[in-house]
Design a protein around this motif. Structure first.
Motif, mmCIF file in Angstrom:
data_model
loop_
_atom_site.group_PDB
_atom_site.id
_atom_site.type_symbol
_atom_site.label_atom_id
_atom_site.label_comp_id
_atom_site.label_asym_id
_atom_site.label_seq_id
_atom_site.Cartn_x
_atom_site.Cartn_y
_atom_site.Cartn_z
ATOM 1 N N MET A 255 0.866 -1.188 0.000
ATOM 2 C CA MET A 255 0.000 0.000 0.000
ATOM 3 C C MET A 255 0.903 1.239 0.000
ATOM 4 N N PRO A 256 1.492 1.553 -1.177
ATOM 5 C CA PRO A 256 2.465 2.661 -1.213
ATOM 6 C C PRO A 256 1.871 3.997 -0.783
ATOM 7 N N LEU A 257 0.606 4.226 -1.066
ATOM 8 C CA LEU A 257 -0.015 5.490 -0.666
ATOM 9 C C LEU A 257 -0.088 5.581 0.866
ATOM 10 N N ALA A 258 -0.386 4.461 1.512
ATOM 11 C CA ALA A 258 -0.423 4.451 2.977
ATOM 12 C C ALA A 258 0.962 4.748 3.548
ATOM 13 N N SER A 259 2.024 4.235 2.895
ATOM 14 C CA SER A 259 3.393 4.505 3.365
ATOM 15 C C SER A 259 3.702 5.994 3.294
ATOM 16 N N LEU A 260 3.274 6.627 2.203
ATOM 17 C CA LEU A 260 3.509 8.070 2.027
ATOM 18 C C LEU A 260 2.792 8.880 3.103
ATOM 19 N N VAL A 261 1.516 8.551 3.333
ATOM 20 C CA VAL A 261 0.731 9.285 4.326
ATOM 21 C C VAL A 261 1.306 9.068 5.727
ATOM 22 N N HIS A 262 1.810 7.853 5.974
ATOM 23 C CA HIS A 262 2.439 7.556 7.269
ATOM 24 C C HIS A 262 3.546 8.564 7.559
ATOM 25 N N ASP A 263 4.412 8.810 6.557
ATOM 26 C CA ASP A 263 5.537 9.727 6.782
ATOM 27 C C ASP A 263 5.058 11.154 6.987
ATOM 28 N N HIS A 264 4.007 11.560 6.279
ATOM 29 C CA HIS A 264 3.469 12.921 6.479
ATOM 30 C C HIS A 264 2.885 13.067 7.885
ATOM 31 N N LEU A 265 2.180 12.028 8.358
ATOM 32 C CA LEU A 265 1.612 12.080 9.720
ATOM 33 C C LEU A 265 2.731 12.127 10.761
ATOM 34 N N LEU A 266 3.798 11.344 10.501
ATOM 35 C CA LEU A 266 4.937 11.342 11.435
ATOM 36 C C LEU A 266 5.577 12.732 11.497
ATOM 37 N N SER A 267 5.725 13.385 10.343
ATOM 38 C CA SER A 267 6.260 14.756 10.325
ATOM 39 C C SER A 267 5.369 15.679 11.130
ATOM 40 N N VAL A 269 3.430 14.940 13.678
ATOM 41 C CA VAL A 269 3.640 14.693 15.114
ATOM 42 C C VAL A 269 4.951 15.356 15.553
ATOM 43 N N ALA A 270 5.996 15.206 14.726
ATOM 44 C CA ALA A 270 7.306 15.805 15.064
ATOM 45 C C ALA A 270 7.187 17.321 15.191
ATOM 46 N N GLN A 271 6.224 17.900 14.499
ATOM 47 C CA GLN A 271 6.050 19.354 14.553
ATOM 48 C C GLN A 271 4.957 19.772 15.542
ATOM 49 N N GLY A 272 4.642 18.860 16.471
ATOM 50 C CA GLY A 272 3.770 19.233 17.587
ATOM 51 C C GLY A 272 2.286 19.203 17.281
ATOM 52 N N GLN A 273 1.874 18.461 16.242
ATOM 53 C CA GLN A 273 0.460 18.467 15.853
ATOM 54 C C GLN A 273 -0.310 17.212 16.310
ATOM 55 N N GLY A 274 0.274 16.419 17.201
ATOM 56 C CA GLY A 274 -0.334 15.144 17.593
ATOM 57 C C GLY A 274 -1.746 15.263 18.143
ATOM 58 N N VAL A 281 -2.634 17.236 8.948
ATOM 59 C CA VAL A 281 -1.477 16.709 8.207
ATOM 60 C C VAL A 281 -1.258 17.538 6.936
ATOM 61 N N THR A 282 -2.310 18.183 6.460
ATOM 62 C CA THR A 282 -2.203 19.017 5.255
ATOM 63 C C THR A 282 -1.263 20.204 5.466
ATOM 64 N N ARG A 283 -1.001 20.581 6.740
ATOM 65 C CA ARG A 283 -0.023 21.649 7.016
ATOM 66 C C ARG A 283 1.375 21.225 6.587
ATOM 67 N N VAL A 284 1.675 19.932 6.771
ATOM 68 C CA VAL A 284 2.988 19.414 6.363
ATOM 69 C C VAL A 284 3.141 19.583 4.855
ATOM 70 N N ILE A 285 2.066 19.270 4.136
ATOM 71 C CA ILE A 285 2.098 19.351 2.675
ATOM 72 C C ILE A 285 2.236 20.820 2.243
ATOM 73 N N ALA A 286 1.524 21.701 2.942
ATOM 74 C CA ALA A 286 1.611 23.136 2.618
ATOM 75 C C ALA A 286 3.032 23.646 2.874
ATOM 76 N N ARG A 287 3.626 23.206 4.004
ATOM 77 C CA ARG A 287 4.999 23.657 4.306
ATOM 78 C C ARG A 287 5.971 23.172 3.220
#
Ligand code: NAP
Length: 291
Positions: A255-267, A269-274, A281-287
């Motif tokens: 599920m390559p799309l799930a792998s991609l979204v996983h990394d965006h969600l992890l980013s 969390v790393a940026q304090g959005q947990g 998660v769309t903030r990561v994409i905007a950044r």
């Protein structure tokens, strides 16, 4: 019916309330006791422990954060497994791993207790308004016995298999569709903002083409950047994507799309959005687009 309901978080509180409204006798338990208090005036009995909640119950329903919380509530010394009556049924509504569902199936069977996986679709407002979509899998006789409870919680029930874990993989794939849509909104909005097009105008077009409550509500929240308070916390969304990838691994189904979204969600969390909504998660994409 005599019920126990354990886990009165954002989802559980509305679900327990609807069981009371449907006339069932409900004993409730929550780790943080204050969350149970509002249900007392609505007729609930507040239990001292999970075991105390389920002593008289024919059906025990759990709506907990994750596998670890469920493990604790079921198997701890004051947990439900040791206290359920023979023949009583455990309905697990949490979004959990397929492995945990198989463990619960086996452990309850060994104790002559029943088990069904009954995950739900819908946000806390849908739980409160009895508008959840209920997914169930397990033995047909248990599903028949518990059907009035599914009717008390939601607007539709779908049976997807005879093995409980099949309901969990269905729920996980459903959440995958939603998070993939959130990712698509994030990418489209970032490009549109840079192109000088208002995302709200774009959303009107998408609502005409693809219209659904899920598209409309998430599309608006993301366009408005309204991520707090969270309906579904991003840290729980990350948990779900991890579970989706684990199920994909079990089934040898990439599920390559799930792998991609996983990394965006992890980013995120790393940026304090947990604790924000998972649509943030769309903030990561905007950044990533320099916005
Ligand atoms: P939530 O508000 O965070 O509630 C989590 C519940 O689990 C609380 O009752 C919490 O107790 C309890 N809990 C956590 N760890 C525990 C532990 N170690 N021992 C005992 N209890 C523990 O989460 P939610 O949004 O209601 O979600 C609950 C489940 O439904 C999750 O599996 C989630 O993925 C799924 N779900 C959520 C949504 C949604 O939109 N929110 C929709 C469908 C499905 P405390 O109050 O003491 O912390």
């Amino acid at each position: 019916m005599n019920l126990a309901f354990i886990g009165l978080g954002k989802m559980g509180i509305g679900m327990a309330r609807n069981l009371l409204r449907a006339g069932h006798s409900v004993a409730v338990y929550n780790r943080s006791a204050d969350k149970a208090a509002p249900l007392v005036t609505e007729g609930a009995r507040v239990a001292k422990s999970p075991a105390d909640a389920c002593r008289e119950a024919d059906v025990i329903m759990t709506m907990l954060a994750d596998d670890a919380a469920l493990e604790q509530v079921v198997f701890a010394a004051d947990g439900i497994a040791g206290a359920m009556k023979p023949g009583a049924v455990h309905l697990s509504h949490s979004t959990i791993s397929t492995a945990m569902a198989r463990k619960l199936t086996a452990e309850h069977a060994q104790r002559k207790q029943g088990y069904l996986s009954v995950p739900v679709f819908g946000r806390p407002e849908a739980a409160e308004a009895k508008k959840l979509v209920v997914v169930v899998a397990g033995p047909a006789n248990l599903i028949d016995r518990c059907r009035p409870l599914f009717d008390a919680l939601g607007r539709a029930t779908y049976v997807v298999g005879a093995e409980p874990w099949q309901a969990n993989v269905t729920k996980l794939c459903g959440n995958f569709m939603i998070v993939a849509m959130i990712e698509a909104f994030g990418e489209a909005y970032a490009t549109l903002r840079k192109a000088g097009v208002d995302p709200h105008a774009y959303l009107e077009i998408m609502n005409t083409l693809l219209g659904s409550a899920v598209i409309g509500n998430y599309g608006k929240a993301i366009a408005d950047e309204a991520f707090e308070p969270a309906g579904f916390a991003l840290k729980l969304g990350l948990k779900d994507v991890r579970l989706i990838l684990a199920a994909a691994e079990e089934c040898t189904s990439p599920m390559p799309l799930a792998s991609l979204v996983h990394d965006h969600l992890l980013s995120a969390v790393a940026q304090g959005q947990g604790e924000m909504d998972w649509s943030s998660v769309t903030r990561v994409i905007a950044r990533n687009a320099g916005l």
